[in-house]
Motif scaffolding. Sequence first.
Motif, PDB file in Angstrom:
ATOM      1  N   THR A   6     -13.279  -4.445 -20.808  1.00 35.02           N
ATOM      2  CA  THR A   6     -12.918  -3.170 -20.187  1.00 35.02           C
ATOM      3  C   THR A   6     -11.644  -2.688 -20.873  1.00 35.02           C
ATOM      4  OG1 THR A   6     -12.294  -2.051 -18.138  1.00 35.02           O
ATOM      5  CG2 THR A   6     -11.670  -4.350 -18.311  1.00 35.02           C
ATOM      6  N   CYS A   7     -11.640  -1.424 -21.278  1.00 31.25           N
ATOM      7  CA  CYS A   7     -10.537  -0.906 -22.095  1.00 31.25           C
ATOM      8  C   CYS A   7     -10.007   0.397 -21.510  1.00 31.25           C
ATOM      9  CB  CYS A   7     -11.001  -0.663 -23.523  1.00 31.25           C
ATOM     10  SG  CYS A   7     -11.767  -2.105 -24.316  1.00 31.25           S
ATOM     11  N   SER A   8      -8.704   0.577 -21.610  1.00 22.59           N
ATOM     12  CA  SER A   8      -8.048   1.810 -21.193  1.00 22.59           C
ATOM     13  C   SER A   8      -7.172   2.311 -22.329  1.00 22.59           C
ATOM     14  CB  SER A   8      -7.189   1.581 -19.942  1.00 22.59           C
ATOM     15  OG  SER A   8      -7.975   1.104 -18.881  1.00 22.59           O
ATOM     16  N   SER A   9      -7.026   3.611 -22.402  1.00 22.76           N
ATOM     17  CA  SER A   9      -6.225   4.210 -23.467  1.00 22.76           C
ATOM     18  C   SER A   9      -4.779   3.737 -23.377  1.00 22.76           C
ATOM     19  CB  SER A   9      -6.275   5.740 -23.356  1.00 22.76           C
ATOM     20  OG  SER A   9      -5.486   6.333 -24.354  1.00 22.76           O
ATOM     21  N   CYS A  13      -7.495  -4.138 -24.535  1.00 27.14           N
ATOM     22  CA  CYS A  13      -8.715  -4.395 -23.760  1.00 27.14           C
ATOM     23  C   CYS A  13      -8.625  -5.737 -23.023  1.00 27.14           C
ATOM     24  CB  CYS A  13      -9.930  -4.415 -24.683  1.00 27.14           C
ATOM     25  SG  CYS A  13     -10.286  -2.840 -25.461  1.00 27.14           S
ATOM     26  N   ASP A 123     -16.428  -2.263 -25.617  1.00 24.48           N
ATOM     27  CA  ASP A 123     -16.418  -1.488 -24.366  1.00 24.48           C
ATOM     28  C   ASP A 123     -17.682  -0.636 -24.323  1.00 24.48           C
ATOM     29  OD1 ASP A 123     -15.890  -0.042 -22.133  1.00 24.48           O
ATOM     30  OD2 ASP A 123     -14.174   1.064 -22.936  1.00 24.48           O
TER      31      ASP A 123
END
Length: 594
Positions: A6-9, A13, A123
Amino acid sequence: MIYRSTCSSGTKCIPLGELNNEEELTIVKGVLNDFIRRTQMKTVSSSITYHQTTLQDVIINKLTPSQSSVEDEIKNVLINIHKILTQFDEIWREKYMAEYEDIVSKVRDIVNGKNGDVDIFVDNSNAMTYTLHIYGNYINVNLTYFKNSDQITSQIYLKDLDNWHINVEEIVNEEKLKITKYAARVTDETVTSYGAPLMTTTRLWQFILSLIMYPGDIRVNLNTININKEEPLLVWKIAANGYLSDKDSENMNKAIQEIINDPNSLVQFTSQAAFYDGTIVIGNGSDDVERVYKSYIEIVFGEAKRDLWDSIVKALREIGIYAKVYPRENKYVLRIRRGDGVRLAKLTLDVMPDELKKIFNILEPFDFIHWIRLKELASFNVRLKGAMLIDIGGYYFSPNIKKDNYNVELRITRKDKDMLMKIAKELKEIFGINVTITEDRGYPQIVILYKDIIKNEKVKEAVIRGFNELLKYSNLDEKVKKKIEEAIRRLRNNSLKKGLKTVNIGGIDFTIKINKLTGAIGLKVTRKDPSEINIIADFVKRKFNIEPTIGVEKDRGKIYHVLYISFTEINKNPVLRRVIYDVSRLSRLCKLIV
């Protein structure tokens, strides 16, 4: 190891476990294999060297000896960019290159079925994409696979790379760059978090032009490299710190509307928007005729800009340039084809400030392909296949001139009846004209009858314009020339008999005055109130850069105030000439204005 993640800006990750799904692993390895193929094309250093060499060539061979202050200032800008590239190349080699090559080597091992000592985070949370992230000490690699289109983008991000700053002197007056700025603002330009204009581009000409548009302190960021199929491309991010962007504001909408309302500005804006979010295509062919037939200008835009470009299409049609908007996947395309593209290009070059043309010419070596093609398009003489075809809304009709009365009919034949019906529908949309459908030797055919031509001013003026272009550019024998001249005369005389002697320009109705001795055309406005004449005079001077004559005249004992635009003044403004020619009902000497 390949992880489902799961990755967020802006953050690393989070792994959710090893990726074991065979179908997904096949996609992931395909994306990695594509990345390896791209890295084998050209190195980042070779791409930097190419730009350095091009800059050096322009600085040494194109701008020396200096010819004007414009060349001097651009030369300074290019020298500063060359310094930045030199520094970047040194930093790349010392800090980033070894790690980048190590990551590439380890990814290659994975693709070849070996145990590459690198972690890959996948992702798959977005329904449209797979995104792969690889983290190094100084480099991040992001690979994105778009599920619907099978397209892949590859980027590397350089950590801890400082920005550069360039201080640019004013090279061109801000007013002369207004249209260029808004063409960029409506298309590629975005806004920083603190409200400054921000341009992100891989095109060096666009980067240089952005520096010229925003003199003062410019922040330059080079922390992203696109690994394209052909070669790596540096991503230039330019923030104009001393400016506040008005993108998508009421002020921008007002400025764009002013541009649309002015034919000179409209043609420049449309052409320059194609530089950013479009394309200019020159067709292949054995001669210029065939090449024009296959040429077009396109601008791509999203739903948010649909109303804007619809209004631009309408404005272009009012000055005799026929454009149309088509849906394409989840976007729209504005297309200007064939002779209309040539007319747009010619008008653009006619009215563009000389300083701006000089800058664009200097930028040509930096892959400014669209400007080169626009000039090539403008260089074509608009004469059509068979030397006897007329361009009506981008379709080429064969004119048939009757021997007895010189009445004109237009015909176009297609094997595909559905295509013919599509043409008929477009002609109805553009001109509001109903056509006659017949057959010719078994093929469906559209016929525009003389009675329908003379009823429709736009079609009639397009026929006259087409005939004049044939007379000007085609090698016709004297009999054919005389036949065309008589057909033009009949079309014009038909207009004069109907008493159509006014033309609306900028919301003002001008009376067309024709000198009985010379046939020269003038425009006249009459008012009782002298202040109204003064307002109209200011409008004419500002919009067309010409000098009208103001005076008074008596009629039945009453004094009226008049404004007159002479034939000489009309000829000073190319767009005014074209507007008058396209919509007026002129004398036999109308061709003097073309």
